[in-house]
Write a protein that holds these residues in place. Structure first.
Motif, PDB file in Angstrom:
ATOM      1  N   GLN A   1       0.831  -1.204   0.000  1.00  0.00           N
ATOM      2  CA  GLN A   1       0.000   0.000   0.000  1.00  0.00           C
ATOM      3  C   GLN A   1       0.865   1.254   0.000  1.00  0.00           C
ATOM      4  N   LEU A   2       2.013   1.221   0.681  1.00  0.00           N
ATOM      5  CA  LEU A   2       2.945   2.354   0.642  1.00  0.00           C
ATOM      6  C   LEU A   2       3.440   2.558  -0.781  1.00  0.00           C
ATOM      7  N   SER A   3       3.735   1.481  -1.479  1.00  0.00           N
ATOM      8  CA  SER A   3       4.173   1.573  -2.873  1.00  0.00           C
ATOM      9  C   SER A   3       3.132   2.311  -3.711  1.00  0.00           C
ATOM     10  N   ARG A   4       1.876   1.932  -3.548  1.00  0.00           N
ATOM     11  CA  ARG A   4       0.791   2.577  -4.287  1.00  0.00           C
ATOM     12  C   ARG A   4       0.638   4.038  -3.877  1.00  0.00           C
ATOM     13  N   ALA A   5       0.754   4.296  -2.580  1.00  0.00           N
ATOM     14  CA  ALA A   5       0.633   5.664  -2.070  1.00  0.00           C
ATOM     15  C   ALA A   5       1.735   6.560  -2.632  1.00  0.00           C
ATOM     16  N   LEU A   6       2.942   6.037  -2.696  1.00  0.00           N
ATOM     17  CA  LEU A   6       4.069   6.827  -3.205  1.00  0.00           C
ATOM     18  C   LEU A   6       3.854   7.235  -4.668  1.00  0.00           C
ATOM     19  N   LEU A   7       3.409   6.296  -5.483  1.00  0.00           N
ATOM     20  CA  LEU A   7       3.198   6.607  -6.904  1.00  0.00           C
ATOM     21  C   LEU A   7       2.023   7.583  -7.089  1.00  0.00           C
ATOM     22  N   GLU A   8       0.985   7.421  -6.270  1.00  0.00           N
ATOM     23  CA  GLU A   8      -0.147   8.345  -6.332  1.00  0.00           C
ATOM     24  C   GLU A   8       0.281   9.748  -5.897  1.00  0.00           C
ATOM     25  N   ALA A   9       1.064   9.814  -4.828  1.00  0.00           N
ATOM     26  CA  ALA A   9       1.558  11.111  -4.355  1.00  0.00           C
ATOM     27  C   ALA A   9       2.476  11.757  -5.381  1.00  0.00           C
ATOM     28  N   GLN A  10       3.302  10.945  -6.021  1.00  0.00           N
ATOM     29  CA  GLN A  10       4.208  11.467  -7.042  1.00  0.00           C
ATOM     30  C   GLN A  10       3.416  12.081  -8.205  1.00  0.00           C
ATOM     31  N   ARG A  11       2.358  11.388  -8.637  1.00  0.00           N
ATOM     32  CA  ARG A  11       1.533  11.940  -9.720  1.00  0.00           C
ATOM     33  C   ARG A  11       0.890  13.249  -9.285  1.00  0.00           C
ATOM     34  N   ALA A  12       0.403  13.302  -8.052  1.00  0.00           N
ATOM     35  CA  ALA A  12      -0.241  14.517  -7.542  1.00  0.00           C
ATOM     36  C   ALA A  12       0.756  15.672  -7.426  1.00  0.00           C
ATOM     37  N   ALA A  13       1.967  15.374  -7.005  1.00  0.00           N
ATOM     38  CA  ALA A  13       2.989  16.417  -6.854  1.00  0.00           C
ATOM     39  C   ALA A  13       3.390  16.995  -8.208  1.00  0.00           C
ATOM     40  N   ARG A  14       3.365  16.171  -9.220  1.00  0.00           N
ATOM     41  CA  ARG A  14       3.801  16.609 -10.554  1.00  0.00           C
ATOM     42  C   ARG A  14       2.670  17.218 -11.381  1.00  0.00           C
ATOM     43  N   ALA A  15       1.442  17.136 -10.871  1.00  0.00           N
ATOM     44  CA  ALA A  15       0.280  17.652 -11.618  1.00  0.00           C
ATOM     45  C   ALA A  15       0.245  19.174 -11.636  1.00  0.00           C
TER      46      ALA A  15
END
Length: 88
Positions: free
Chosen positions: A74-88
């Motif tokens: 779940q941390l793996s998924r959270a990190l990728l989701e956060a990365q997409r949000a940060a780059r949006a």
């Protein structure tokens, strides 16, 4: 620093709180609510300062007992989701 809160699914932890660099590339801090306290605090210490994509790749697919996921997955998924949000 970009802050992101994630609600994990299918695990004991209730929330994952992430701080990543503004460009979404580096993990600044990770903390969990609920779950196996000692193990999850250790994960937070181990991933601090590491690249988001490296850690997400290492932890993706990790399971916990009979569950098809784990707090690490779940941390793996959270990190990728956060990365997409940060780059949006």
């Amino acid at each position: 620093m970009f802050h992101y809160d994630y609600r994990p699914r299918g695990v004991c932890s209730r929330a994952i709180h992430l701080d990543i660099s503004d460009d979404g590339s580096t993990i600044e801090s990770v903390s969990f609510e609920g779950g196996c306290n000692g193990n999850l605090k250790a994960i937070g210490k181990l991933v601090k300062g590491k690249p988001v994509e490296e850690i997400a790749g290492i932890l993706a697919g990790n399971t916990c007992g009979p569950r098809p996921t784990s707090c690490a997955d779940q941390l793996s998924r959270a990190l990728l989701e956060a990365q997409r949000a940060a780059r949006a």
